[in-house]
Enzyme design. Structure first.
Site, short mmCIF file in Angstrom:
data_model
loop_
_atom_site.label_atom_id
_atom_site.label_comp_id
_atom_site.label_asym_id
_atom_site.label_seq_id
_atom_site.Cartn_x
_atom_site.Cartn_y
_atom_site.Cartn_z
N GLU A 159 0.86 -1.20 0.00
CA GLU A 159 0.00 0.00 0.00
C GLU A 159 0.89 1.24 0.00
OE1 GLU A 159 -1.59 -1.39 3.68
OE2 GLU A 159 -0.74 0.30 4.80
N LYS A 161 2.85 4.64 1.03
CA LYS A 161 3.39 5.23 2.26
C LYS A 161 3.06 6.72 2.19
CE LYS A 161 7.58 5.52 5.01
NZ LYS A 161 7.47 6.92 5.34
N ASP A 163 2.73 10.62 2.98
CA ASP A 163 3.75 11.54 3.48
C ASP A 163 3.09 12.75 4.13
OD1 ASP A 163 6.22 12.49 3.95
OD2 ASP A 163 6.63 13.17 1.92
N TYR A 272 -4.14 3.11 8.44
CA TYR A 272 -3.47 1.96 7.83
C TYR A 272 -3.01 0.88 8.82
CZ TYR A 272 0.20 5.34 8.96
OH TYR A 272 0.98 6.26 9.59
N LYS A 368 11.24 3.08 -0.20
CA LYS A 368 11.29 4.54 -0.39
C LYS A 368 11.50 4.90 -1.86
CE LYS A 368 11.67 7.30 2.66
NZ LYS A 368 12.08 7.69 3.98
N CYS A 465 13.42 49.26 -13.03
CA CYS A 465 13.21 50.65 -13.45
C CYS A 465 13.80 51.67 -12.47
CB CYS A 465 11.71 50.91 -13.66
SG CYS A 465 10.79 51.00 -12.11
N CYS A 480 7.54 47.74 -6.26
CA CYS A 480 7.81 48.86 -7.14
C CYS A 480 6.43 49.39 -7.53
CB CYS A 480 8.57 48.34 -8.36
SG CYS A 480 8.50 49.45 -9.77
N CYS A 485 6.51 50.28 -15.04
CA CYS A 485 7.77 49.52 -14.93
C CYS A 485 7.74 48.38 -15.95
CB CYS A 485 7.92 48.98 -13.51
SG CYS A 485 9.24 47.79 -13.33
S1 IVH Z 1 2.52 1.07 9.10
C1 IVH Z 1 3.93 -0.65 13.20
N1 IVH Z 1 1.61 2.01 6.86
O1 IVH Z 1 5.58 5.99 7.84
C2 IVH Z 1 3.93 -0.12 11.81
N2 IVH Z 1 3.02 3.44 8.15
O2 IVH Z 1 8.50 5.95 8.21
C3 IVH Z 1 3.05 1.04 11.65
N3 IVH Z 1 3.35 5.67 7.18
O3 IVH Z 1 5.65 5.95 11.33
C4 IVH Z 1 3.31 1.82 10.44
N4 IVH Z 1 2.09 5.37 5.39
O4 IVH Z 1 3.77 7.30 10.15
C5 IVH Z 1 2.38 2.27 7.92
N5 IVH Z 1 0.68 2.71 4.86
C6 IVH Z 1 1.44 2.97 5.92
C7 IVH Z 1 2.07 4.21 6.11
C8 IVH Z 1 2.87 4.40 7.24
C9 IVH Z 1 2.85 6.22 6.05
C10 IVH Z 1 4.26 6.37 8.09
C11 IVH Z 1 4.03 6.07 9.54
C12 IVH Z 1 5.35 5.53 10.04
C13 IVH Z 1 6.29 6.09 9.04
C14 IVH Z 1 7.57 5.30 9.00
#
Ligand code: IVH
Length: 722
Positions: A159, A161, A163, A272, A368, A465, A480, A485
């Site tokens: 899934e 991640k 941000d 999540y 990442k 100018c 300005c 100008c």
């Molecule tokens: S699972 C025990 N799932 O990424 C594991 N984390 O760099 C719980 N994050 O601290 C985390 N998307 O804040 C999980 N789909 C996702 C996520 C996710 C973003 C964040 C989360 C975690 C950080 C780690």
């Protein structure tokens, strides 16, 4: 370096080490030495520390950077550089278990300081995720999972991640009772009131249906790219510095003390992970909670936004890798920021068997995406004059490649930003480019200065100018005020032809500048007086491109009125205000007759915006310019009023009742609102449409008695929206 003093905090199944005395513990000399060591370790590449002493020095380097990141909130490294060093330490410790020390950064959860909100303890510590960057890392992860679990097959969930800012939510007896930030992983800030402003977080959810009495859920708060852009445009219209990136905007908003402001910023939350739950007496573990996929589906069903649509399950790590790479390619097309993918073992019993280190779970890993941060040198600062005369400092940096793009020029917005970030020419700066968001300087690394850096001097006169610059009270921007100008004249024309204004395709910034320099284009009406024969003689202008340009200019004459209003570039008048103004007039020049008070009576127009509009329309050269546009054939009457202002459902009221066949209620409501519809709270004569689903109850009965209320199905509604 002073010896660290650790305090042990015990949790069921966890041992977390906290250091209570981490504030400002390094002298300037120590910082320099540690920074030199950091560079040396980064340069070593794959050469790992080969003695216990060398390893201890790597640990010291990591401790130092953790301190900068968690405690001082002022990192001196890009995240990926830190991760690289952390992985070096892990690799050696794995090879040489005897060299592991109890105070190693691998053995503890980081600590942050924030005293403003009430501090609360998470039911289960919020750990980080281990990181991976390529397919080999993921194959290693797969090997370890199989080896540790002693299984020959495993199902993985993959899934996004997200941000943003991580949060923890607790529901008790079906009610949201607490929302908290991650904090140091063990304790966070109690931010329930702010969490309640996030519309994708349900205030109640029927967990009791599954026999759950109390549950702790993890998720991420985001601001989508669109809302982020809109919010920044509003700030820019007010002459304020924009927010840096969607991640900072989301995480920062969670800590704002004014819940109404939090609401205005339209945060969203994805959930999540279920970290803890207690069952009601006599109830058994519900089946969905036995897998990660089931847990996310359960949450989705109870009204949460969990990534069920994005989630895929795979047995083979190669398929996991393919999906991660596929997602990375489509990353910029998503409405929100993600910085990678998360791979999780699906079966919860297997997750428990694999367990955790003090830093991360062994059953999950983050993949990442390519870095969008890099360090560079600030070479010089140039000053650009915008269409409203604003003078914007622009940093020229040593070109760096970030996320597929070479960045060499970065806006610094205004003088205050330079001062706040304490930037100097010659500084090493941390640069970030988040998705399709413009690059920005996160900070300068003051500890790396060698004394040769020089001050940035903001000009006193217009760099184009030479008129004197002015700054209004409460504004951060120097301007300005010479409307003749040349820089402003050109910028006004660039704005007029731009996509959100008259949208004259094929014109663009380069052509405006070129035609202006040739003396063929002097002002906005000049766009409609261009001599196309002359243009045809220019190098690079074929017959086809001239024909296209001519057609685009012709088409622009019938653009909706709000685009023209926006295109005029009146200060503080953005797209939204332009639409409001257009909705209240039938010809552009009617705006001459509006007083300051009359304008303030319109939706969302305050004294500052009203004053600027009055100022613009009381200037005779502006009126002459508008008249000339009309003579040249530009339509200044409002013919698109209904459709353009508020969408197909403008002025209509809606109420949804019962379970709809495909849409969630919140989705249906958002769709109606997006098209200008209004959601009302109950059935009355003011209601136009009641959209009914399965098991519609008393609302339907009541609506049947009011014959002006139209009772429709979801399918009818979808037709209206589409
Ligand atoms: S699972 C025990 N799932 O990424 C594991 N984390 O760099 C719980 N994050 O601290 C985390 N998307 O804040 C999980 N789909 C996702 C996520 C996710 C973003 C964040 C989360 C975690 C950080 C780690």
């Amino acid at each position: 370096m002073p010896a660290l003093c650790f305090k042990e905090v015990l949790f069921p199944g966890f041992k977390v080490l906290l250091d209570p005395q981490m504030a400002s513990m390094y002298t300037k000399e120590e910082i320099r030495a540690l920074q030199d060591q950091t560079r040396a370790f980064l340069k070593e590449g794959t050469n790992l520390p080969a003695t216990p002493e060398a390893l201890e020095s790597l640990r010291n380097v990591l401790r130092f950077h953790e301190h900068r990141y968690y405690v001082q909130n002022d990192p001196l490294l890009a995240d990926t550089e830190y991760d690289h060093l952390y992985k070096m330490l892990e690799a050696v410790e794995k090879d040489q278990p005897d060299w592991v020390t109890p105070d190693s950064p691998t053995q503890r959860v980081g600590k942050s300081l924030n005293g403003n909100f009430k501090t609360v303890q998470h039911l289960v510590p919020m750990l980080s995720l281990d990181n991976s960057y390529n397919s080999d890392d993921l194959k290693d992860f797969d090997r370890k999972v199989l080896q540790l679990s002693k299984k020959n097959a495993v199902t993985y969930c993959v899934e996004p991640k997200f941000d943003g800012g991580s949060i923890s939510l607790i529901y008790e007896n079906d009610l949201l009772v607490r929302g908290a930030t991650r904090g140091n992983g063990v304790e966070g800030d109690e931010i329930t009131t702010n969490i309640r402003q996030i519309r994708t977080v349900p205030l109640s959810a029927t967990f009791s249906r599954y026999g759950i009495q109390q549950i702790e859920i993890r998720g991420e708060v985001l601001i989508n790219k669109n809302n982020f852009k809109k919010y920044n445009e509003e700030l820019a219209e007010k002459g304020q510095a924009p927010l840096a990136n969607p991640r900072n905007a989301a995480a920062g908003t969670l800590r704002i003390k004014d819940p109404a402001e939090v609401r205005r910023r339209n945060l969203e939350a994805f959930v999540y992970h279920i970290s803890d739950y207690t069952l009601l007496p006599g109830r058994e573990l519900p089946e969905p909670l036995q897998t990660h996929e089931g847990s996310l589906k359960l949450l989705w069903e109870l009204g949460f936004r969990s990534p069920v649509k994005e989630l895929r399950t795979f047995e083979r790590i190669e398929d996991v890798i393919d999906y991660c790479l596929e997602f990375e390619e489509g990353r910029d097309g998503l409405p929100y920021e993600i910085d990678g993918m998360v791979i999780k073992v699906n079966a919860i019993d297997m997750q428990e068997q694999l367990g955790m280190t003090s830093h991360h779970p062994r059953w999950a890993i983050a993949f990442k995406f390519k870095a969008r941060q890099a360090t560079s040198k600030l070479l010089e600062v140039k000053f650009q004059v915008g269409r409203t005369g604003s003078v914007t400092p622009v940093a020229k940096i040593e070109p760096v490649f970030i996320g597929g793009v070479t960045v060499s020029s970065i806006s610094l917005f205004n003088e205050e930003v330079i001062r706040e970030k304490n930037l100097k020419i010659g500084d090493t700066v941390l640069v970030e480019r988040a998705g399709d968001v413009i690059p920005y300087i996160v900070k300068s690394m003051e500890d790396l200065r060698d004394g040769n850096e020089t001050e940035i001097h903001f000009p006193k006169v217009c760099p184009v100018c030479s008129s004197e610059l002015f700054k209004e009270a409460e504004e951060a921007v120097w301007r300005c005020i010479n409307i003749e100008c040349p820089a402003q004249v050109v910028e006004r024309m660039i704005h007029f032809v731009s996509k959100d204004a008259l949208d004259i395709r094929g014109f663009g910034e380069a052509n405006v500048r070129k035609f202006y320099e040739l003396g063929w284009l002097k002002d906005i009406p000049g766009i409609y007086k261009l001599d196309f024969e002359k243009l045809g003689a220019l190098e690079g202008f074929g017959k086809k491109s001239i024909d296209n340009l001519q057609q685009a200019i012709e088409r622009s004459k019938t653009q909706p009125l709000h685009r023209i209003i926006f295109g005029l570039g009146i200060r503080f008048v953005g797209e939204t205000t332009a639409k409001v103004l257009a909705a209240n007039i039938s010809h552009l020049l009617e705006l001459q007759t509006f007083s300051q008070e009359a304008l303030q009576g319109l939706e969302d127009i305050g004294p500052k915006v009203a004053g600027s509009i009055v100022h613009f329309f009381s200037n005779t050269s502006n009126i002459e310019m508008i008249r000339e546009l009309e003579t040249l054939g530009v339509q200044l009457t409002n013919t698109h009023k209904q459709l353009d202002i508020a969408g197909a459902l403008a002025g209509q009221t809606f109420l949804f009742t019962g379970t709809l066949p495909t849409l969630k209620r919140s989705e249906a409501e958002a769709m109606a609102e997006a098209q200008g519809g209004k959601i009302v709270g109950g059935v009355s004569a003011k209601l136009n449409y009641l959209v009914v689903g399965e098991d519609a109850g008393s609302k339907l009965e009541k609506a049947k008695k009011i014959n002006t209320v139209k009772i429709i199905t979801e399918a009818d509604f979808l037709k209206m929206v589409q």
